[in-house]
Design a protein around this motif. Structure first.
Motif, mmCIF file in Angstrom:
data_model
loop_
_atom_site.group_PDB
_atom_site.id
_atom_site.type_symbol
_atom_site.label_atom_id
_atom_site.label_comp_id
_atom_site.label_asym_id
_atom_site.label_seq_id
_atom_site.Cartn_x
_atom_site.Cartn_y
_atom_site.Cartn_z
ATOM 1 N N ALA A 150 0.853 -1.198 0.000
ATOM 2 C CA ALA A 150 0.000 0.000 0.000
ATOM 3 C C ALA A 150 0.882 1.240 0.000
ATOM 4 C CB ALA A 150 -0.913 -0.016 1.228
ATOM 5 N N LEU A 151 0.549 2.188 -0.879
ATOM 6 C CA LEU A 151 1.361 3.406 -1.022
ATOM 7 C C LEU A 151 0.534 4.645 -0.690
ATOM 8 C CD1 LEU A 151 2.841 2.508 -4.535
ATOM 9 C CD2 LEU A 151 3.949 2.133 -2.306
ATOM 10 N N ASP A 152 1.035 5.448 0.220
ATOM 11 C CA ASP A 152 0.425 6.739 0.535
ATOM 12 C C ASP A 152 1.337 7.785 -0.104
ATOM 13 O OD1 ASP A 152 -0.788 8.934 1.591
ATOM 14 O OD2 ASP A 152 -0.197 8.545 3.670
ATOM 15 N N TRP A 153 0.920 8.269 -1.281
ATOM 16 C CA TRP A 153 1.830 9.049 -2.137
ATOM 17 C C TRP A 153 1.317 10.488 -2.247
ATOM 18 C CZ3 TRP A 153 4.473 5.995 -6.605
ATOM 19 C CH2 TRP A 153 5.615 6.661 -7.017
ATOM 20 N N GLY A 154 1.935 11.359 -1.484
ATOM 21 C CA GLY A 154 1.478 12.743 -1.413
ATOM 22 C C GLY A 154 2.350 13.687 -2.210
ATOM 23 N N THR A 155 2.193 14.966 -1.909
ATOM 24 C CA THR A 155 2.935 16.005 -2.621
ATOM 25 C C THR A 155 4.416 15.986 -2.259
ATOM 26 O OG1 THR A 155 0.968 17.377 -2.665
ATOM 27 C CG2 THR A 155 3.070 18.496 -2.996
ATOM 28 N N VAL A 211 -1.634 -0.952 -4.253
ATOM 29 C CA VAL A 211 -2.607 0.146 -4.338
ATOM 30 C C VAL A 211 -1.950 1.433 -3.859
ATOM 31 C CG1 VAL A 211 -4.636 -1.342 -4.017
ATOM 32 C CG2 VAL A 211 -3.515 -0.299 -2.009
ATOM 33 N N ALA A 212 -2.519 2.551 -4.299
ATOM 34 C CA ALA A 212 -1.966 3.844 -3.904
ATOM 35 C C ALA A 212 -3.089 4.861 -3.741
ATOM 36 C CB ALA A 212 -0.970 4.343 -4.955
ATOM 37 N N GLY A 213 -2.841 5.819 -2.859
ATOM 38 C CA GLY A 213 -3.791 6.918 -2.663
ATOM 39 C C GLY A 213 -3.027 8.216 -2.506
ATOM 40 N N GLY A 214 -3.743 9.326 -2.670
ATOM 41 C CA GLY A 214 -3.121 10.638 -2.492
ATOM 42 C C GLY A 214 -2.893 11.356 -3.800
ATOM 43 N N MET A 215 -1.989 12.317 -3.791
ATOM 44 C CA MET A 215 -1.785 13.193 -4.950
ATOM 45 C C MET A 215 -1.248 12.465 -6.176
ATOM 46 S SD MET A 215 -3.061 16.036 -4.104
ATOM 47 C CE MET A 215 -2.521 17.182 -5.366
ATOM 48 N N VAL A 216 -0.782 11.219 -5.992
ATOM 49 C CA VAL A 216 -0.337 10.422 -7.129
ATOM 50 C C VAL A 216 -1.476 10.232 -8.134
ATOM 51 C CG1 VAL A 216 -0.890 8.173 -6.085
ATOM 52 C CG2 VAL A 216 1.009 8.343 -7.730
ATOM 53 N N ALA A 230 -4.143 15.355 -11.258
ATOM 54 C CA ALA A 230 -3.771 15.700 -12.632
ATOM 55 C C ALA A 230 -2.255 15.818 -12.770
ATOM 56 C CB ALA A 230 -4.440 17.000 -13.044
ATOM 57 N N GLN A 231 -1.564 16.124 -11.669
ATOM 58 C CA GLN A 231 -0.095 16.218 -11.689
ATOM 59 C C GLN A 231 0.560 14.901 -11.269
ATOM 60 O OE1 GLN A 231 -1.991 18.670 -9.864
ATOM 61 N NE2 GLN A 231 -2.155 19.671 -11.843
ATOM 62 N N GLY A 232 -0.242 13.856 -11.071
ATOM 63 C CA GLY A 232 0.283 12.580 -10.570
ATOM 64 C C GLY A 232 0.682 11.628 -11.688
ATOM 65 N N TRP A 233 0.769 10.349 -11.341
ATOM 66 C CA TRP A 233 1.201 9.326 -12.297
ATOM 67 C C TRP A 233 0.119 9.118 -13.354
ATOM 68 C CZ3 TRP A 233 4.057 4.406 -10.138
ATOM 69 C CH2 TRP A 233 4.767 3.798 -11.182
ATOM 70 N N VAL A 234 -1.082 8.966 -12.852
ATOM 71 C CA VAL A 234 -2.234 8.884 -13.753
ATOM 72 C C VAL A 234 -3.381 9.557 -13.009
ATOM 73 C CG1 VAL A 234 -3.040 6.642 -12.889
ATOM 74 C CG2 VAL A 234 -3.616 7.333 -15.207
ATOM 75 N N GLU A 235 -4.253 10.240 -13.740
ATOM 76 C CA GLU A 235 -5.317 10.956 -13.046
ATOM 77 C C GLU A 235 -6.482 10.035 -12.715
ATOM 78 O OE1 GLU A 235 -6.745 14.490 -14.951
ATOM 79 O OE2 GLU A 235 -7.935 15.086 -13.207
#
Lengths: 341, 341
Positions: free
Chosen positions: B19-24, B80-85, B88-93
């Motif tokens: 699990a990925l918590d991917w923020g700014t 799985v991942a959540g957050g800013m990833v 629109a500026q992430g890996w995929v919107e």
């Protein structure tokens, strides 16, 4: 940005005063006659944070660049100054005087500095308002503009509320000819800081202007948001600047006008609450740059309020009042005749 | 800033999820078992605005740097991942889903991206709240934390108010297991922007800390100012950060704490008004960094409110719920047993 103008057709009038409105980012000079008329006006960008050289010599150099010829041509003319030039970062510090304050109070506590040539300049202090049970507040420069406004109308001097839009807007209660109380609002600085340095500015295009219709609509949405705000809602309502753009509900180039309406609306909401505490019929005066006053006027209209007057630059007249109160001008000047009915 | 820890003594448990918590500004990875326990946790500063290289390859590189060994050792494990990833500026919107929303809603509208190796990652969308007659609001990342919190207590899932302090604080109304409504507050960003870029920060010393007594007193003064505020008063009360320093009423090193108390106090004032509209007895949960939650707890105490619970990082549990709702985990996991009484 040097400009000279003759504001009166009566060019035969004798100069009686050199008045300086010396702020953070600009220096304005006024050559005035004994009737408080401006004979000539000049401005440079030599505010106290933008002097031609550091230290006290910078003040001398800025003054000479602005109006060295006036000083030379009229060696006997008194020179007065108001604004940030009297702050701790100014030429000489003129500490704050406490409310209630008027031109006489300012003159009584003025500071004096000598130019390199030995010519003295009398510098007006700022004003401190220190109410019981609330933090103190300060102004420096506005007290001069207020003195100028009150000289124009004896009714205003008796009782008025003066709103002065700007970087740090002031709402001022005038009573019995004096500044009785006031509150500062960081409206202009908040707008600039949020637009330039916060996430809210990221969606605002630097190269496109909103159409007049979009601008008016966005400003009105901001004002309405302020009108419906409960206490504490501003930090939430600010975020809408982002979401309105993100969701395409508002054109990107109009977002700054929503932000402007929201911040001005909050200031008006709070300022008008102060006005409501004043006697019924208290006139509301707007003093400031015409474009900004016009924006405030649109905001006030949404609150169902029409200012009694909108004044431009009342600083020269205020500096004249200050000079008169300090005894630098002969009896019989405009200021002295003002007190006659 | 790589750190690995084993959060359970039961080291024999089999990994079931990455699990990925991917923020700014940061990327956190969690290796979890089928009981929603975190077996190992790692973090890097490779938030989406700080990737090791630009473009999509930067996301791949950041992921490999964080947990390439996990991916290699467990080729069949879902990610799985959540957050800013997912912005629109992430890996995929992964576009926003509308309220009401829960883990199932998020899973139904998740986006999928393939890593360079072909390994798929399921990315959670954010949530849009679009109330009639008010601007829309958005969250991205918090919805995962909320899903995690609700998995911990069935009572909270039925009805709760969740306050999530931060750069853009959220106040969230949970009803029937779903995010029903929420409001964002720019509290943290306002504090940072005003301290760094406005006149208010000029009096704050960078090299001195307030004593605990001065800090507590200044924070309390700010909270009290917010409690006494009328609508629109904040832009005025902010200015007191300057005047309290200028007049020596408050030690310079305590001014930031006045500002913090003032801004948090305004958020609490508005947020508690939302809570007051909810059914009597609605629990108030605080989710966020412990130091910040503690500050909010002190503020809430001044309002006579005690949170029902203060939670730390509920993101891994929320990502587990999201993965379960997406069908990536076998039946019989913690998430499925949650619904049992």
């Amino acid at each position: 940005m040097d400009r000279t103008m003759t504001s009166s057709a009566d060019t035969t009038t004798e100069p009686a005063l050199i008045a300086l409105d010396w702020g953070t980012s600009s220096l304005r000079g006024f050559l005035m006659d004994g009737g408080a008329r401006v004979l000539a006006e000049r401005a440079t960008a030599h505010g106290i944070q933008n002097l031609p050289q550091p230290g006290p010599a910078g003040f001398d150099a800025a003054l000479a660049a602005l109006c060295g010829d006036w000083l030379d041509a009229h060696p006997g003319l008194p020179v007065v100054a108001g604004g940030m030039v009297g702050s701790a970062q100014g030429w000489v510090e003129a500490p704050y005087v406490a409310t209630p304050a008027d031109a006489t109070t300012l003159a009584d506590r003025a500071a004096r500095v000598e130019t390199a040539s030995g010519r003295p300049i009398l510098i007006a202090p700022g004003v401190l308002h220190d109410p019981a049970g609330a933090p103190p507040d300060v102004m420096r420069g506005e007290e001069i503009q207020i003195a100028g406004a009150l000289a124009e109308n004896a009714d205003w001097a008796r009782n008025a509320c003066i709103a002065m839009p700007g970087t740090h807007s002031k709402w001022v209660r005038v009573s019995d000819g004096r500044i009785a109380a006031f509150s500062s609002y960081m409206t202009g600085e908040l707008f600039a800081v949020l637009k330039t340095h916060s996430l809210l500015g990221r969606l605002m295009p630097a190269d496109r202007e909103a159409s007049p219709e979009d601008e008016a609509a966005a400003f009105a949405v901001g004002i309405r948001a302020a009108q419906s705000a409960g206490p504490g809602d501003l930090p939430h309502q600010l975020f809408a600047t982002r979401t309105l753009g993100l969701t395409g509900r508002m054109p990107a180039e109009a977002l700054a006008h929503y932000l402007s309406g929201l911040l001005i609306g909050h200031e008006l909401r709070s300022g008008l609450a102060l006005l409501a505490e004043m006697p019924a019929g208290t006139p509301l005066l707007l003093i400031g740059a015409p474009a900004l006053c016009s924006r405030y006027g649109r905001g006030l209209a949404a609150f169902g309020v029409t200012p009694s007057a909108q004044l431009g630059n009342t600083a020269p007249r205020g500096l004249f009042q200050f000079a008169t109160a300090a005894g630098l001008l002969p009896i019989g000047t405009a200021a002295n005749t003002m007190s006659a009915p």
